[in-house]
Design a protein around this motif. Structure first.
Motif, PDB file in Angstrom:
ATOM      1  N   THR A   1       3.416  -9.702   1.082  1.00  0.00           N
ATOM      2  CA  THR A   1       2.699  -9.508   2.339  1.00  0.00           C
ATOM      3  C   THR A   1       3.543  -8.708   3.338  1.00  0.00           C
ATOM      4  O   THR A   1       3.006  -8.172   4.313  1.00  0.00           O
ATOM      5  CB  THR A   1       2.320 -10.857   2.985  1.00  0.00           C
ATOM      6  N   VAL A   2       4.837  -8.628   3.100  1.00  0.00           N
ATOM      7  CA  VAL A   2       5.738  -7.923   4.012  1.00  0.00           C
ATOM      8  C   VAL A   2       6.404  -6.730   3.328  1.00  0.00           C
ATOM      9  O   VAL A   2       6.520  -5.648   3.899  1.00  0.00           O
ATOM     10  CB  VAL A   2       6.829  -8.874   4.558  1.00  0.00           C
ATOM     11  N   LEU A   3       6.829  -6.919   2.093  1.00  0.00           N
ATOM     12  CA  LEU A   3       7.579  -5.901   1.360  1.00  0.00           C
ATOM     13  C   LEU A   3       6.639  -4.993   0.571  1.00  0.00           C
ATOM     14  O   LEU A   3       5.756  -5.465  -0.153  1.00  0.00           O
ATOM     15  CB  LEU A   3       8.569  -6.568   0.419  1.00  0.00           C
ATOM     16  N   ASN A   4       6.865  -3.693   0.679  1.00  0.00           N
ATOM     17  CA  ASN A   4       5.984  -2.715   0.041  1.00  0.00           C
ATOM     18  C   ASN A   4       6.797  -1.668  -0.729  1.00  0.00           C
ATOM     19  O   ASN A   4       7.673  -1.012  -0.155  1.00  0.00           O
ATOM     20  CB  ASN A   4       5.145  -1.991   1.096  1.00  0.00           C
ATOM     21  N   PRO A   5       6.516  -1.479  -2.039  1.00  0.00           N
ATOM     22  CA  PRO A   5       7.214  -0.456  -2.822  1.00  0.00           C
ATOM     23  C   PRO A   5       6.954   0.934  -2.249  1.00  0.00           C
ATOM     24  O   PRO A   5       5.828   1.259  -1.882  1.00  0.00           O
ATOM     25  CB  PRO A   5       6.598  -0.589  -4.220  1.00  0.00           C
ATOM     26  N   SER A   6       7.984   1.755  -2.200  1.00  0.00           N
ATOM     27  CA  SER A   6       7.840   3.074  -1.584  1.00  0.00           C
ATOM     28  C   SER A   6       7.041   4.052  -2.420  1.00  0.00           C
ATOM     29  O   SER A   6       6.486   5.022  -1.889  1.00  0.00           O
ATOM     30  CB  SER A   6       9.223   3.672  -1.306  1.00  0.00           C
ATOM     31  N   TYR A   7       6.961   3.826  -3.736  1.00  0.00           N
ATOM     32  CA  TYR A   7       6.276   4.809  -4.573  1.00  0.00           C
ATOM     33  C   TYR A   7       4.778   4.919  -4.255  1.00  0.00           C
ATOM     34  O   TYR A   7       4.126   5.881  -4.648  1.00  0.00           O
ATOM     35  CB  TYR A   7       6.487   4.511  -6.057  1.00  0.00           C
ATOM     36  N   ASN A   8       4.248   3.951  -3.527  1.00  0.00           N
ATOM     37  CA  ASN A   8       2.845   4.041  -3.104  1.00  0.00           C
ATOM     38  C   ASN A   8       2.664   4.981  -1.912  1.00  0.00           C
ATOM     39  O   ASN A   8       1.537   5.372  -1.586  1.00  0.00           O
ATOM     40  CB  ASN A   8       2.323   2.657  -2.717  1.00  0.00           C
ATOM     41  N   TYR A   9       3.778   5.324  -1.249  1.00  0.00           N
ATOM     42  CA  TYR A   9       3.711   6.135  -0.037  1.00  0.00           C
ATOM     43  C   TYR A   9       4.510   7.432  -0.149  1.00  0.00           C
ATOM     44  O   TYR A   9       4.085   8.475   0.352  1.00  0.00           O
ATOM     45  CB  TYR A   9       4.227   5.327   1.161  1.00  0.00           C
ATOM     46  N   LEU A  10       5.674   7.354  -0.786  1.00  0.00           N
ATOM     47  CA  LEU A  10       6.531   8.518  -0.978  1.00  0.00           C
ATOM     48  C   LEU A  10       6.633   8.782  -2.468  1.00  0.00           C
ATOM     49  O   LEU A  10       7.364   8.091  -3.188  1.00  0.00           O
ATOM     50  CB  LEU A  10       7.923   8.274  -0.380  1.00  0.00           C
ATOM     51  N   ASN A  11       5.921   9.772  -2.947  1.00  0.00           N
ATOM     52  CA  ASN A  11       5.858  10.036  -4.386  1.00  0.00           C
ATOM     53  C   ASN A  11       5.742  11.528  -4.664  1.00  0.00           C
ATOM     54  O   ASN A  11       5.985  12.359  -3.776  1.00  0.00           O
ATOM     55  CB  ASN A  11       4.682   9.273  -4.999  1.00  0.00           C
ATOM     56  N   GLN A  12       5.336  11.883  -5.870  1.00  0.00           N
ATOM     57  CA  GLN A  12       5.250  13.292  -6.270  1.00  0.00           C
ATOM     58  C   GLN A  12       4.277  14.089  -5.419  1.00  0.00           C
ATOM     59  O   GLN A  12       4.436  15.294  -5.235  1.00  0.00           O
ATOM     60  CB  GLN A  12       4.837  13.381  -7.749  1.00  0.00           C
ATOM     61  N   GLN A  13       3.283  13.431  -4.872  1.00  0.00           N
ATOM     62  CA  GLN A  13       2.270  14.133  -4.089  1.00  0.00           C
ATOM     63  C   GLN A  13       2.809  14.657  -2.766  1.00  0.00           C
ATOM     64  O   GLN A  13       2.310  15.638  -2.222  1.00  0.00           O
ATOM     65  CB  GLN A  13       1.075  13.210  -3.830  1.00  0.00           C
ATOM     66  N   ASN A  14       3.820  13.972  -2.217  1.00  0.00           N
ATOM     67  CA  ASN A  14       4.382  14.434  -0.943  1.00  0.00           C
ATOM     68  C   ASN A  14       5.885  14.720  -1.046  1.00  0.00           C
ATOM     69  O   ASN A  14       6.612  14.644  -0.065  1.00  0.00           O
ATOM     70  CB  ASN A  14       4.117  13.416   0.174  1.00  0.00           C
ATOM     71  N   LEU A  15       6.316  15.059  -2.262  1.00  0.00           N
ATOM     72  CA  LEU A  15       7.733  15.304  -2.515  1.00  0.00           C
ATOM     73  C   LEU A  15       8.284  16.455  -1.686  1.00  0.00           C
ATOM     74  O   LEU A  15       9.442  16.444  -1.274  1.00  0.00           O
ATOM     75  CB  LEU A  15       7.944  15.595  -4.012  1.00  0.00           C
ATOM     76  N   ASN A  16       7.459  17.470  -1.419  1.00  0.00           N
ATOM     77  CA  ASN A  16       7.922  18.669  -0.721  1.00  0.00           C
ATOM     78  C   ASN A  16       7.773  18.589   0.806  1.00  0.00           C
ATOM     79  O   ASN A  16       8.035  19.576   1.504  1.00  0.00           O
ATOM     80  CB  ASN A  16       7.153  19.896  -1.235  1.00  0.00           C
ATOM     81  N   LEU A  17       7.383  17.446   1.301  1.00  0.00           N
ATOM     82  CA  LEU A  17       7.258  17.301   2.756  1.00  0.00           C
ATOM     83  C   LEU A  17       8.636  17.274   3.413  1.00  0.00           C
ATOM     84  O   LEU A  17       9.638  16.908   2.801  1.00  0.00           O
ATOM     85  CB  LEU A  17       6.516  16.001   3.087  1.00  0.00           C
ATOM     86  N   THR A  18       8.689  17.659   4.663  1.00  0.00           N
ATOM     87  CA  THR A  18       9.947  17.627   5.406  1.00  0.00           C
ATOM     88  C   THR A  18      10.303  16.184   5.753  1.00  0.00           C
ATOM     89  O   THR A  18       9.481  15.267   5.644  1.00  0.00           O
ATOM     90  CB  THR A  18       9.850  18.432   6.705  1.00  0.00           C
ATOM     91  N   LYS A  19      11.541  15.991   6.191  1.00  0.00           N
ATOM     92  CA  LYS A  19      11.987  14.656   6.584  1.00  0.00           C
ATOM     93  C   LYS A  19      11.126  14.113   7.715  1.00  0.00           C
ATOM     94  O   LYS A  19      10.769  12.930   7.729  1.00  0.00           O
ATOM     95  CB  LYS A  19      13.458  14.722   7.028  1.00  0.00           C
ATOM     96  N   GLU A  20      10.791  14.975   8.646  1.00  0.00           N
ATOM     97  CA  GLU A  20       9.974  14.552   9.788  1.00  0.00           C
ATOM     98  C   GLU A  20       8.567  14.152   9.344  1.00  0.00           C
ATOM     99  O   GLU A  20       7.983  13.186   9.853  1.00  0.00           O
ATOM    100  CB  GLU A  20       9.887  15.681  10.822  1.00  0.00           C
ATOM    101  N   GLU A  21       8.021  14.886   8.372  1.00  0.00           N
ATOM    102  CA  GLU A  21       6.676  14.584   7.881  1.00  0.00           C
ATOM    103  C   GLU A  21       6.651  13.262   7.112  1.00  0.00           C
ATOM    104  O   GLU A  21       5.694  12.481   7.233  1.00  0.00           O
ATOM    105  CB  GLU A  21       6.189  15.724   6.986  1.00  0.00           C
ATOM    106  N   LYS A  22       7.704  12.995   6.349  1.00  0.00           N
ATOM    107  CA  LYS A  22       7.783  11.724   5.627  1.00  0.00           C
ATOM    108  C   LYS A  22       7.924  10.563   6.607  1.00  0.00           C
ATOM    109  O   LYS A  22       7.319   9.503   6.430  1.00  0.00           O
ATOM    110  CB  LYS A  22       8.964  11.749   4.659  1.00  0.00           C
ATOM    111  N   LEU A  23       8.722  10.770   7.635  1.00  0.00           N
ATOM    112  CA  LEU A  23       8.901   9.739   8.650  1.00  0.00           C
ATOM    113  C   LEU A  23       7.582   9.463   9.369  1.00  0.00           C
ATOM    114  O   LEU A  23       7.261   8.312   9.685  1.00  0.00           O
ATOM    115  CB  LEU A  23       9.959  10.184   9.661  1.00  0.00           C
ATOM    116  N   SER A  24       6.799  10.516   9.566  1.00  0.00           N
ATOM    117  CA  SER A  24       5.504  10.371  10.226  1.00  0.00           C
ATOM    118  C   SER A  24       4.557   9.513   9.387  1.00  0.00           C
ATOM    119  O   SER A  24       3.782   8.710   9.934  1.00  0.00           O
ATOM    120  CB  SER A  24       4.880  11.749  10.459  1.00  0.00           C
TER     121      SER A  24
END
Length: 225
Positions: free
Chosen positions: A66-89
């Protein structure tokens, strides 16, 4: 809602011992778990192997989904080329207020000397020296010293030897996303990482103990809803 990291205390460890220990740790003196009060935390395992990444993130997240979430659901191959700022967003849009990261640092080979041990048998009397008891070696009364010593001496001493071990260093960080800063960090040293589940459990156990020692977590804290 359960607080992040306190849930790690409930992990069941299969072994009595541990192959993992803390090498170093750091804490932001103005931060603590009670102050952060994380409600939604991203778990990030920075690994080259995608399967190991997912297994590690899932293992940690399983302790409090309920609190902990795996990052691969949010940061993965689909958004690999995003900038640091875009990932943070993305993380801010999803409402994450905390992040836990695990990163492999290095593997070092270390040579350790294992000293010899002396072993003593009890309750054997004086085998082969007048009592007619051979102690399982067939050495009865009247046996010569050479045969007697050759049969029994190996049981009393195991020679020392050198053993080469490979230790794996893992860095664990906790970030406060609301203030975008690192609040706690530690480096652990593990002897055996062949079993991802066991290794992750040992790292989390070592980190929880160290957070308490550093004052980041209340020593008397318990897992409460």
């Amino acid at each position: 809602m359960k607080k992040i990291l306190i849930a790690f205390i409930c992990i069941c460890f299969a072994s009595c011992g541990s192959n993992t220990s803390i090498v170093s740790s750091w804490r932001d003196p103005n931060s603590s778990l009670s102050k952060e009060k994380f409600k939604k935390v991203l778990v990030v395992a920075l690994m080259k192997d995608e399967s190991s990444r997912r297994a590690t993130e899932n293992r940690i997240a399983s302790n409090n989904p309920t609190v902990l979430n795996p990052s691969y659901n949010y940061l993965n191959q689909q958004n690999l080329n995003l900038t640091k700022e875009e990932k943070l967003s993305i993380l801010q849009t999803e409402g994450f207020d905390g992040v836990i990261t695990l990163r492999f640092i290095r593997a070092d080979k270390e040579t350790e000397y294992i000293p010899g041990t002396a072993n003593y048998y009890g309750g054997m009397g004086y085998p082969g020296m007048g009592y007619g008891y051979a102690g399982g070696y067939g050495m009865g009364y009247g046996a010569g010293f050479g045969g007697w010593y050759g049969a029994y001496a190996p049981a009393y001493y195991t020679p020392g030897y050198y053993q080469e071990n490979v230790y794996y260093y893992i860095e664990t960080n906790i970030f406060d996303m609301k203030n975008n800063k690192l609040v706690w960090s530690a480096t652990t040293k593990s002897l055996d990482v062949s079993d991802v589940t066991t290794t992750v459990d040992e790292i989390m156990e070592a980190c929880v103990k160290q957070m308490r020692a550093d004052g980041y977590m209340d020593p008397k804290s318990k897992d409460k809803k």
